[in-house]
Write a protein that holds these residues in place. Structure first.
Motif, PDB file in Angstrom:
ATOM      1  N   ASP A  17     -79.588 -73.168  -8.454  1.00  0.00           N
ATOM      2  CA  ASP A  17     -78.860 -72.438  -7.415  1.00  0.00           C
ATOM      3  C   ASP A  17     -79.409 -71.012  -7.313  1.00  0.00           C
ATOM      4  O   ASP A  17     -79.105 -70.157  -8.152  1.00  0.00           O
ATOM      5  CB  ASP A  17     -77.376 -72.427  -7.770  1.00  0.00           C
ATOM      6  CG  ASP A  17     -76.519 -71.928  -6.612  1.00  0.00           C
ATOM      7  OD1 ASP A  17     -77.083 -71.301  -5.697  1.00  0.00           O
ATOM      8  OD2 ASP A  17     -75.304 -72.176  -6.645  1.00  0.00           O
ATOM      9  N   GLN A 162     -77.623 -82.073 -22.632  1.00  0.00           N
ATOM     10  CA  GLN A 162     -78.146 -81.468 -21.403  1.00  0.00           C
ATOM     11  C   GLN A 162     -79.369 -80.640 -21.786  1.00  0.00           C
ATOM     12  O   GLN A 162     -79.482 -80.200 -22.926  1.00  0.00           O
ATOM     13  CB  GLN A 162     -77.116 -80.538 -20.785  1.00  0.00           C
ATOM     14  CG  GLN A 162     -75.860 -81.220 -20.327  1.00  0.00           C
ATOM     15  CD  GLN A 162     -75.070 -80.313 -19.402  1.00  0.00           C
ATOM     16  OE1 GLN A 162     -75.515 -80.010 -18.308  1.00  0.00           O
ATOM     17  NE2 GLN A 162     -73.930 -79.868 -19.876  1.00  0.00           N
ATOM     18  N   VAL A 166     -80.128 -75.513 -19.034  1.00  0.00           N
ATOM     19  CA  VAL A 166     -78.847 -75.681 -18.349  1.00  0.00           C
ATOM     20  C   VAL A 166     -77.724 -75.160 -19.239  1.00  0.00           C
ATOM     21  O   VAL A 166     -76.806 -74.471 -18.782  1.00  0.00           O
ATOM     22  CB  VAL A 166     -78.633 -77.174 -17.992  1.00  0.00           C
ATOM     23  CG1 VAL A 166     -77.243 -77.391 -17.393  1.00  0.00           C
ATOM     24  CG2 VAL A 166     -79.706 -77.650 -17.035  1.00  0.00           C
ATOM     25  N   ARG A 172     -74.152 -70.463 -14.640  1.00  0.00           N
ATOM     26  CA  ARG A 172     -74.097 -71.853 -14.174  1.00  0.00           C
ATOM     27  C   ARG A 172     -74.933 -72.048 -12.903  1.00  0.00           C
ATOM     28  O   ARG A 172     -74.492 -72.684 -11.952  1.00  0.00           O
ATOM     29  CB  ARG A 172     -72.651 -72.286 -13.912  1.00  0.00           C
ATOM     30  CG  ARG A 172     -71.780 -72.331 -15.141  1.00  0.00           C
ATOM     31  CD  ARG A 172     -71.902 -73.696 -15.829  1.00  0.00           C
ATOM     32  NE  ARG A 172     -71.078 -73.745 -17.047  1.00  0.00           N
ATOM     33  CZ  ARG A 172     -71.544 -73.377 -18.251  1.00  0.00           C
ATOM     34  NH1 ARG A 172     -72.772 -72.939 -18.396  1.00  0.00           N
ATOM     35  NH2 ARG A 172     -70.770 -73.465 -19.300  1.00  0.00           N
ATOM     36  N   ARG A 174     -77.792 -73.529 -13.059  1.00  0.00           N
ATOM     37  CA  ARG A 174     -78.632 -74.719 -13.281  1.00  0.00           C
ATOM     38  C   ARG A 174     -77.750 -75.926 -13.526  1.00  0.00           C
ATOM     39  O   ARG A 174     -76.779 -75.862 -14.287  1.00  0.00           O
ATOM     40  CB  ARG A 174     -79.566 -74.491 -14.471  1.00  0.00           C
ATOM     41  CG  ARG A 174     -80.466 -73.278 -14.313  1.00  0.00           C
ATOM     42  CD  ARG A 174     -81.298 -73.038 -15.552  1.00  0.00           C
ATOM     43  NE  ARG A 174     -82.367 -74.002 -15.692  1.00  0.00           N
ATOM     44  CZ  ARG A 174     -83.606 -73.805 -15.220  1.00  0.00           C
ATOM     45  NH1 ARG A 174     -83.913 -72.677 -14.616  1.00  0.00           N
ATOM     46  NH2 ARG A 174     -84.528 -74.729 -15.370  1.00  0.00           N
ATOM     47  N   HIS A 175     -78.094 -77.022 -12.864  1.00  0.00           N
ATOM     48  CA  HIS A 175     -77.308 -78.247 -13.003  1.00  0.00           C
ATOM     49  C   HIS A 175     -78.250 -79.389 -13.311  1.00  0.00           C
ATOM     50  O   HIS A 175     -79.354 -79.452 -12.776  1.00  0.00           O
ATOM     51  CB  HIS A 175     -76.566 -78.543 -11.699  1.00  0.00           C
ATOM     52  CG  HIS A 175     -75.721 -77.408 -11.220  1.00  0.00           C
ATOM     53  ND1 HIS A 175     -74.398 -77.279 -11.509  1.00  0.00           N
ATOM     54  CD2 HIS A 175     -76.047 -76.310 -10.484  1.00  0.00           C
ATOM     55  CE1 HIS A 175     -73.916 -76.165 -10.971  1.00  0.00           C
ATOM     56  NE2 HIS A 175     -74.914 -75.553 -10.336  1.00  0.00           N
ATOM     57  N   VAL A 186     -74.685 -83.717  -8.994  1.00  0.00           N
ATOM     58  CA  VAL A 186     -75.837 -82.945  -8.513  1.00  0.00           C
ATOM     59  C   VAL A 186     -76.234 -83.352  -7.091  1.00  0.00           C
ATOM     60  O   VAL A 186     -76.577 -82.507  -6.265  1.00  0.00           O
ATOM     61  CB  VAL A 186     -77.060 -83.037  -9.461  1.00  0.00           C
ATOM     62  CG1 VAL A 186     -76.887 -82.135 -10.668  1.00  0.00           C
ATOM     63  CG2 VAL A 186     -77.355 -84.458  -9.873  1.00  0.00           C
TER      64      VAL A 186
END
Lengths: 249, 319
Positions: A17, A162, A166, A172, A174-175, A186
């Motif tokens: 993001d 994960q 991430v 937050r 990065r997903h 996602v």
């Protein structure tokens, strides 16, 4: 085997993001730290404490400034993490002469088998995204593994399975998830925010997606309005009325 | 791209070697009696030495050369692997022709083996070019001029050495007239290649690389690292941009006018003296090879990699 597998239904990847990335490099540092000790490590550096350290990082954070199209609009600063996009049809896999570079049929992760890599560097030439870095110390090519040694690691709690980047991101931005599954969190995020591919013209169909910065709120570019005197109603409380009177002197 | 000497040496020398072997194979296919025993063996031997020297040099580019044998496995997808397979396969007709020349063989066998050698030599150079033309991330290599360039340069280099060996042993050789034709063709092709890479509009820009073009003009304000990394070291090579024009002229001068003048001199002074032609052939082989080194150095040094877009506002055109 450097032939590409048939299109995978599971496409594990990252969604980044750009609206909320603050460019703190925590993802890059966490990546280096995990992978230095992980299954694909170490990531040695030449001259690590000297004037010109040089070593492999799987993740690099750029910062760009955007001069807007409209005159007078505010310039944007965008922090931009760059790592392997685990493309669906990457040339970095097919150019490999030894079979060291491969794409996993089960989840689409692109990896380097370091026991087969001869260090010819051709895969790094084939990648337009700069995802692969050659280790002078190890004599082989290294790249993002999507923390394949974390995400399936059963000795970890479910929540920790994960990628390190991430886990580390404080905003937050990065997903991680399955971009082949339209119902995954996602995929929904990508659909909702208009997630996009980098350099689609190359035709490598990156799995990782980037979410564009949201449009700036109206008025950002306008002249700052003069501060208005706040009108406060103190009539209900004698104490507040007295404080207001004292402070207003 | 950083011009690694090992790779330049490999492509130039194996190119000259295969050019030489191609011409020799072709000559045998047309006329099996073209060459005497020793003359033929020298042609083959010099070709093989160039090829082997090139292949050995290419392993210097590897981080793990002891695993080089693995590179023969992925010929179904990789041009580098195909190149390895084809280059090793080309030793089969080489060895067989050497055996036939040594022990004597019938004309049909020599014809067939000559054709086979020419075919393998051509295929190997095509595979070498394929390594570069298949890389979409390097527009200066991913275009239609590169394959004919590799073929022509290999032929020109091979022809120059073939001429020298022929003058020296008195056997079959590439004629100076052929060298004049190849030199002119090479210069014309390089001219169009350079014009193409200088003028081509790049498909990728910093805007498509970041996907941020929808907001406006994108400019890098901070790189991810303060020192160099592998990418900027390997793909951000800048030196050639400064002397590019001069080096291009040097390459053209060596491959074109110098070679042509030497070949024409040799044609003029062919009889009755032998030594002027031999001297010209010697100078031509050296100058053509030197020209090929400059040309190949530029081929690497002036090729820009798309990844450098991430490192600056620099468009692919900017110096």
């Amino acid at each position: 085997m450097t032939m590409l597998p048939p299109p995978t239904s599971k496409k594990l990847g990252l969604v980044i993001d750009l609206d909320i990335c603050v460019g703190c490099h925590a993802c890059a540092v966490a990546c280096k730290e995990w992978n230095d000790g992980g299954q694909f490590g170490p990531l040695p550096d030449a001259n690590p404490y000297g004037a010109e350290p040089l070593g492999v990082w799987f993740n690099r954070v750029h910062t760009y400034e955007i001069e807007p199209k409209e005159k007078g609009a505010p310039a944007m600063t965008v922090h931009f993490p760059r790592s392997c996009l685990h493309c669906e049809t990457p040339d970095c896999v097919t150019v490999c002469p030894t079979g060291a570079s491969y794409k996993r049929a089960e989840d689409g992760i692109v990896l380097v088998d370091e026991d087969k890599c001869i260090g010819c560097k051709l895969c790094s030439w084939a990648c337009p995204y700069g995802a692969r870095e050659y280790s002078e110390q190890r004599g082989t090519m290294q790249k993002c593994t999507l923390c394949v040694d974390r995400i399936y690691n059963e000795s970890f709690e479910e929540i920790d399975r994960q990628p390190a980047c991430v886990m580390a991101c404080p905003t937050r931005a990065r997903h991680f998830g399955d971009l082949g599954d339209a119902d995954s969190a996602v995929s929904k995020l990508v659909a909702e925010r208009g997630g996009y591919d980098l350099m689609p013209e190359m035709g490598y169909k990156p799995v990782n997606k980037y979410l564009p910065p949201r449009p700036r709120r109206d008025g950002c570019a306008a002249e700052p309005t003069p501060a208005q005197e706040e009108k406060v109603d103190f009539s209900t409380s004698p104490l507040l009325r007295w404080i207001d009177k004292v402070l207003s002197r | 791209m950083r011009p690694a000497f090992s790779v330049i040496f490999f492509t130039v020398m194996s190119g000259c070697g295969y050019g030489l072997l191609f011409l020799f194979g072709l000559a045998l296919a047309f006329n099996p009696a073209v060459s005497g025993r020793i003359e033929g063996l020298v042609q083959l031997g010099v070709g093989a030495i160039f090829v082997v020297a090139g292949l050995l040099a290419s392993t210097l580019h590897l981080g793990q050369p002891q695993r080089a044998w693995r590179a023969f496995s992925q010929w179904r997808s990789s041009w580098l692997s195909r190149e390895g397979v084809a280059s090793v396969a080309s030793f089969m007709p080489m060895v067989l022709i050497a055996g036939c020349l040594w022990r004597g063989a019938d004309a049909t066998t020599l014809r067939a083996l000559g054709a086979l050698l020419a075919a393998f030599a051509a295929i190997t150079v095509i595979c070498t070019a394929g390594i570069y033309t298949s890389l979409k991330a390097i527009p200066a290599w991913h275009n239609r001029f590169v394959l004919p360039g590799y073929l022509l340069m290999a032929l020109l280099g091979g022809a120059a050495w073939s001429w020298l060996i022929g003058e020296w042993t008195g056997g079959a050789r590439a004629q100076p007239a052929l060298i004049v034709a190849l030199a002119i063709a090479s210069c014309v092709l390089k001219h169009f290649y350079w014009r193409h890479i200088d003028a081509a509009t790049p498909a990728s820009t910093i805007e498509t690389a970041t996907g941020l073009g929808r907001f406006g003009r994108v400019r890098s304000v901070e790189a991810p690292h303060t020192e160099e990394n592998y990418l900027t070291h390997e793909m951000g090579f800048q030196l050639a941009r400064k002397h590019g024009k001069r080096l291009r002229n040097i390459a053209l001068l060596l491959l074109g006018p110098c070679t042509i003048v030497l070949a024409l001199l040799a044609i003029t002074f062919q009889a009755p003296l032998h030594w002027p032609a031999a001297c010209c052939a010697f100078a031509a082989a050296i100058l053509v090879t030197a020209g090929l080194f400059v040309e190949r150095w530029l081929f690497f040094a002036q090729a820009k990699h798309v990844v450098m877009l991430y490192y600056g506002g620099a468009r692919m055109h900017d110096a």
